[in-house]
Scaffold this motif. Structure first.
Motif, short mmCIF file in Angstrom:
data_model
loop_
_atom_site.label_atom_id
_atom_site.label_comp_id
_atom_site.label_asym_id
_atom_site.label_seq_id
_atom_site.Cartn_x
_atom_site.Cartn_y
_atom_site.Cartn_z
N UNK A 86 0.53 -0.83 -0.30
CA UNK A 86 0.00 0.40 -0.19
C UNK A 86 1.49 1.27 0.39
N UNK A 87 2.27 1.30 0.63
CA UNK A 87 3.06 1.93 0.45
C UNK A 87 3.20 2.64 -0.53
N UNK A 88 3.80 1.65 -1.57
CA UNK A 88 4.41 1.66 -2.82
C UNK A 88 3.86 2.57 -3.86
N UNK A 89 2.34 2.09 -3.52
CA UNK A 89 1.28 2.72 -4.56
C UNK A 89 0.31 3.53 -3.89
N UNK A 90 0.53 3.95 -2.75
CA UNK A 90 -0.45 5.05 -1.80
C UNK A 90 -1.81 4.43 -2.22
N UNK A 91 -2.25 3.44 -1.75
CA UNK A 91 -3.49 2.60 -1.08
C UNK A 91 -3.38 2.44 0.22
N UNK A 92 -4.87 1.74 0.46
CA UNK A 92 -5.18 1.91 1.62
C UNK A 92 -5.43 3.17 3.24
N UNK B 51 3.70 8.83 0.06
CA UNK B 51 5.24 9.15 -1.15
C UNK B 51 4.66 10.27 -1.88
N UNK B 52 5.49 11.06 -1.95
CA UNK B 52 5.50 12.43 -3.34
C UNK B 52 4.60 11.58 -4.72
N UNK B 53 6.07 10.16 -5.06
CA UNK B 53 5.58 9.28 -6.31
C UNK B 53 5.75 8.36 -6.13
N UNK B 54 3.83 7.37 -5.88
CA UNK B 54 3.98 6.15 -6.00
C UNK B 54 3.68 5.49 -6.99
N UNK B 55 3.73 4.23 -6.83
CA UNK B 55 4.14 3.93 -8.20
C UNK B 55 3.38 2.63 -8.63
N UNK B 56 3.63 2.08 -10.17
CA UNK B 56 2.10 0.92 -10.52
C UNK B 56 3.23 0.31 -10.55
N UNK B 57 2.50 -1.15 -10.79
CA UNK B 57 2.84 -2.22 -10.53
C UNK B 57 3.55 -2.09 -11.67
N UNK B 58 3.46 -1.91 -13.06
CA UNK B 58 4.67 -2.48 -13.76
C UNK B 58 6.17 -1.83 -13.62
N UNK B 59 6.19 -0.01 -13.04
CA UNK B 59 7.87 0.20 -12.59
C UNK B 59 7.96 -0.28 -11.36
N UNK B 60 7.28 -0.83 -10.20
CA UNK B 60 7.56 -2.13 -9.05
C UNK B 60 8.62 -3.05 -9.79
N UNK B 61 7.69 -4.08 -11.13
CA UNK B 61 7.90 -4.87 -11.63
C UNK B 61 9.82 -4.78 -12.17
N UNK B 62 9.74 -3.28 -12.64
CA UNK B 62 10.84 -2.85 -13.55
C UNK B 62 11.96 -2.59 -12.51
N UNK B 63 11.42 -1.90 -11.13
CA UNK B 63 13.09 -2.12 -9.91
C UNK B 63 13.16 -3.41 -9.22
N UNK B 64 12.39 -4.02 -9.52
CA UNK B 64 12.63 -5.55 -8.50
C UNK B 64 13.08 -6.79 -9.09
N UNK B 65 12.81 -6.55 -10.87
CA UNK B 65 13.46 -7.30 -11.74
C UNK B 65 12.58 -8.60 -11.70
#
Length: 819
Positions: free
Chosen positions: A402-408, A427-441
């Motif tokens: 929830x912190x990553x995407x700014x929900x809940x 967070x000032x810049x929340x992330x999409x699932x695609x962006x999380x996948x790119x960061x996490x590999x």
């Protein structure tokens, strides 16, 4: 990033837990209390009168055929005035050569062979001991002047040259009084436990003559708000009158209760800081689920921190670790995520119950309330160094997503009133699932699949190996996970502070209690939660400087030992550790401290190390220092095999440095910057350097020699000089040398390589009488208006001094920046 000692009560620490690169824990059964023993040979009596000097009773249990003796007069530790009287007795079968009264720069000799029938009656087996008395009446010369405390030691010397210390005293100079009405004092607090059992003895009297409106002493006592309860039958409600006879394994369940601590403060008229501890150290000594709410909650794995392999270890899993308790319970700790509703509800209830009780005391006795500190060492369990990392509790993973995407909770849309609205933490810049996948590999298809990095056994071996870890910590997915953990710690401290404030405790009297340690070579405490490169080349356990200051206006409380206590840690961004503290919080405090080298349990804390702590804490806007530990090891017994240096305060270099600090800062206002260049018995340049002329550090002074009439003096770099507040630079010099000064010019930099900005230049400055044969020069500071408007922090000063003669010398005893 953890403390080395923990005052989790039932006892203040007496031993260290060194688990890999880690830490220590507290509460060994052996506590040193100040003892009156023949070995110390300090016999006290009322001050002397003109006829004859009084004698204290001579009482001994055993007598050795060697140099023995005692000091009767003066009884008090601190002396004033220019006429001093000393009296006592000393004897050695081989004969006595002298008794000397030693000042730092002068020695006086006592008159010997004074009749002492009382000594003969007590020690009749010693032939000739009836003439063992000595007296000394010292008239200090009018020329004797000092701004510093003068330590005095009375030494007996036999005919073979053997010496024995008979006692120590201090001569205190007069102090210039500033108006300090309404200003907060600087607190020097003695950490102790077991107040009903004598653990606070003498705290109220030991420094009575050193106290001023701006420097106060007091006591700091642990109150275990999750342990001192009314028990399981009463749903573990907090009990301020908890029965201190209750046992936990083979020890007391607790050594202090809140009512007793308050009663002590009122009876002794002594300021008190309450260590409200319901964290990992509050139940580490033993398990008693009948009384301890944390022990009860930890029985449910769902409420605990989980390792990366989803393990929740038994509380005694780490009992093999060496330390002062046989089996520390450190392997299991409660989780911090906001969905642990049961943990949060119980902790809030008990913490606020204790806080309300304290608030009522503070309202009636505002001068006795120094403040409170919150759960010590709030972090993800670090005690599995090299084996496990935390917290992978399912509720923590939910909050991470929830912190990553700014929900809940971060969207402020929770329908459950027990879940806090965390939208201000979004967070000032929340992330999409695609962006999380790119960061996490990874290629996760759903948010519920997102999983934080889980270090493999091979990776874990590198977690704290400084030479090889850089490639590990460059993993951006780990950076994001670690930033979240730091956010969780920040959030938890903020919530604790908010709960306490809601119970009636003023926000500016609330401190966190976070441990900061340079655990491994080339590592340092994290400064930021995220934003800049974290530089956390070690397992941070969720700790950061920024995240240790609650958001509600409460203060950062630092736990420091060893190098961090001396402000001797190489930090990123060019700032020192204390400088970073000051930049995050104007009004932070050291809530647990010892100057000893944590790797050397035998050598008592040294004066020069403690001097650095006091100087830098004061000059970087701290407002208190809490000392470990009043009832810890006593420096008098440093040869005892059970002596532990990092619990030692009394009769050590730290206590001496504190006395000097109290004298030099007496009656000075807050926000002052002051450099004393050591003390009457210690020389330091305090980091000042010279670019024109010559500089020599003397005891309590800088001796400056001009080069063609010019002296160019540079302050230490990396200062935190708050430009709107500091109005005057003050020099304190001996009156006899003041005529040498022809001109004073002050300049400042706001960054290391910036141009110097001239603040003031005064020709033929006026010397104003100060105290004790000294004068002061006051130079007004005219900061650039743009600096004042933007609250710019100046980092360095330059003082240009022009003297009347080409090679003339100027001795400076103080440099101060006055608000």
């Amino acid at each position: 990033m953890r403390s080395f000692l923990r005052c989790y009560g039932p006892s203040i620490a007496t031993g260290a837990l060194l688990a890999g690169l880690l830490i220590s824990f507290a509460a060994g059964p052996r506590l040193y209390h100040r003892a009156t023993a023949f070995a110390t040979a300090v016999f006290l009596a009322p001050p002397s009168t003109i006829q004859p000097l009084p004698h204290a009773p001579v009482t001994v249990s055993t007598v050795a055929a060697e140099l023995i003796g005692g000091l009767d007069t003066p009884a008090q530790e601190s002396l004033t005035g220019h006429t001093l009287e000393f009296a006592g007795w000393a004897f050695d079968p081989v004969g006595l050569r002298a008794v000397e009264i030693r000042f730092p720069n002068e020695t006086y000799t006592a008159t010997l062979n004074i009749p002492r029938d009382d000594v003969r009656n007590a020690l009749p087996q010693h032939i000739g001991i009836e003439h063992s008395g000595f007296e000394a009446r010292i008239a200090l010369p009018d020329s004797f002047s000092s701004l510093d405390r003068q330590p005095i030691e009375i030494i007996a010397i036999n005919r073979d040259g053997k010496t024995k210390s008979l006692g120590k005293r201090s001569w205190l100079p007069a102090s210039e009084r500033f108006s300090a009405q309404g200003k907060r004092p600087f607190y020097l607090l003695m950490m102790t436990s077991g107040l009903p059992f004598g653990g606070g003895g003498e705290i109220d009297t030991a420094y009575r003559n050193y106290i001023s409106p701006t420097i106060r002493t007091g006591v700091s006592v642990p109150i275990l708000y999750m342990r001192t309860t009314k028990g399981a039958k009463n749903d573990w409600v907090f009990d301020p009158a908890f029965d201190l006879t209750r046992r936990c394994d083979d020890r007391l369940a607790a050594e202090d209760n809140l009512d007793g601590a308050i009663a002590y403060a009122i009876e002794k008229k002594t300021p008190i800081q309450f260590i409200l501890n319901g964290g990992i150290w509050s139940n580490a000594s033993c398990t008693t689920s009948e009384w301890d709410l944390s022990d009860h909650l930890e029985e449910d794995p769902a409420l605990c921190q989980w390792a990366q392999d989803n393990m929740v270890y038994p509380s005694d899993h780490l009992s093999h670790l060496p330390g002062s308790t046989a089996s520390p319970r450190l392997a299991r700790s409660l989780t911090y995520h906001v969905y642990a509703e049961k943990v949060r509800a119980y902790k809030k209830r008990n913490l606020q119950a204790a806080a309300r009780h304290i608030a009522a005391f503070a309202k009636k006795h505002p001068d006795l309330f120094a403040g409170i500190t919150l759960d010590a060492d709030t972090y993800m369990n670090p005690f599995f160094s090299g084996h496990a990392t935390f917290d992978y509790n399912p509720g923590m993973l939910r909050q991470f997503r929830e912190w990553l995407q700014g929900t809940g909770a971060y969207a402020g849309k929770s329908v459950d009133s027990s879940i806090p609205d965390l939208s201000v933490w979004r967070r000032a810049q929340t992330l999409t699932l695609d962006e999380v996948n790119a960061i996490a590999g990874h290629h996760w298809q759903h948010w519920d699949d997102v999983d934080p990095p889980r270090p493999s056994p091979e990776w874990m071996t590198h977690l704290n190996s400084a030479p090889t870890i850089e490639h590990v910590w460059e993993n951006p997915w780990w950076h994001l996970w670690d930033a979240f953990r730091k956010h969780i710690v920040h959030l938890h401290y903020t919530e604790l502070a908010h709960w306490v404030a809601k119970a009636g405790i003023p926000e500016d009297r609330i401190f966190s209690a976070q441990g900061f340690a340079a655990s491994v070579a080339s590592t340092f405490p994290s400064v930021y939660i995220e934003g800049k490169k974290p530089f956390s080349y070690h397992e941070s356990a969720g700790v950061s400087i920024e995240g240790s200051k609650p958001r509600n206006g409460s203060h950062l409380g630092a736990i420091v030992y060893d190098k961090p206590a001396r402000n001797d840690v190489a930090m990123p961004y060019g700032h020192s550790l204390f400088s970073e503290f000051a930049r995050v919080d104007d009004g932070w405090g050291i809530v647990e401290y010892n100057a000893a080298d944590i790797g050397d349990a035998r050598t008592p804390p040294q004066y020069h190390n403690a001097y650095l702590t006091y100087r830098d804490a004061y000059n970087f806007d701290a407002q208190r220092i809490s000392h470990m530990a009043w009832n810890g090891s006593n420096g008098l017994f440093a040869d005892d095999p059970a002596y532990v240096s990092y619990t030692s305060f009394r009769n050590t270099g730290t206590e001496e440095a504190m006395r000097d600090f109290m004298v030099s800062r007496a009656f000075f206002p807050e926000s002052l910057r002051l450099w004393t260049f050591g003390s009457a018995h210690y020389a330091s340049d305090d980091g000042w350097t010279i670019s024109a002329g010559r500089l020599q550090a003397q005891t309590g002074a800088l001796a400056l020699t001009a080069n063609h009439q010019k002296i160019e003096l540079l302050s230490p770099a990396d200062q935190v000089l708050r430009t709107p507040r500091l109005k005057t630079l003050r020099l304190i010099v001996p009156e006899k040398s003041s005529a040498a000064v022809a001109q004073l010019t002050v300049a400042a930099q706001d960054t290391p390589n910036a141009d110097w900005q001239t603040l003031s230049s005064v020709k033929e400055p006026k010397a104003v009488p100060f105290v004790n044969g000294f004068v002061r020069f006051d130079v007004p500071l005219q900061w650039p208006e743009s600096w004042i408007e933007k609250n710019v922090i100046a980092e360095r000063l330059r003082l240009d001094v022009e003297l009347h003669a080409p090679e003339e010398t100027l001795t400076i005893h103080r440099i101060a920046l006055n608000p």
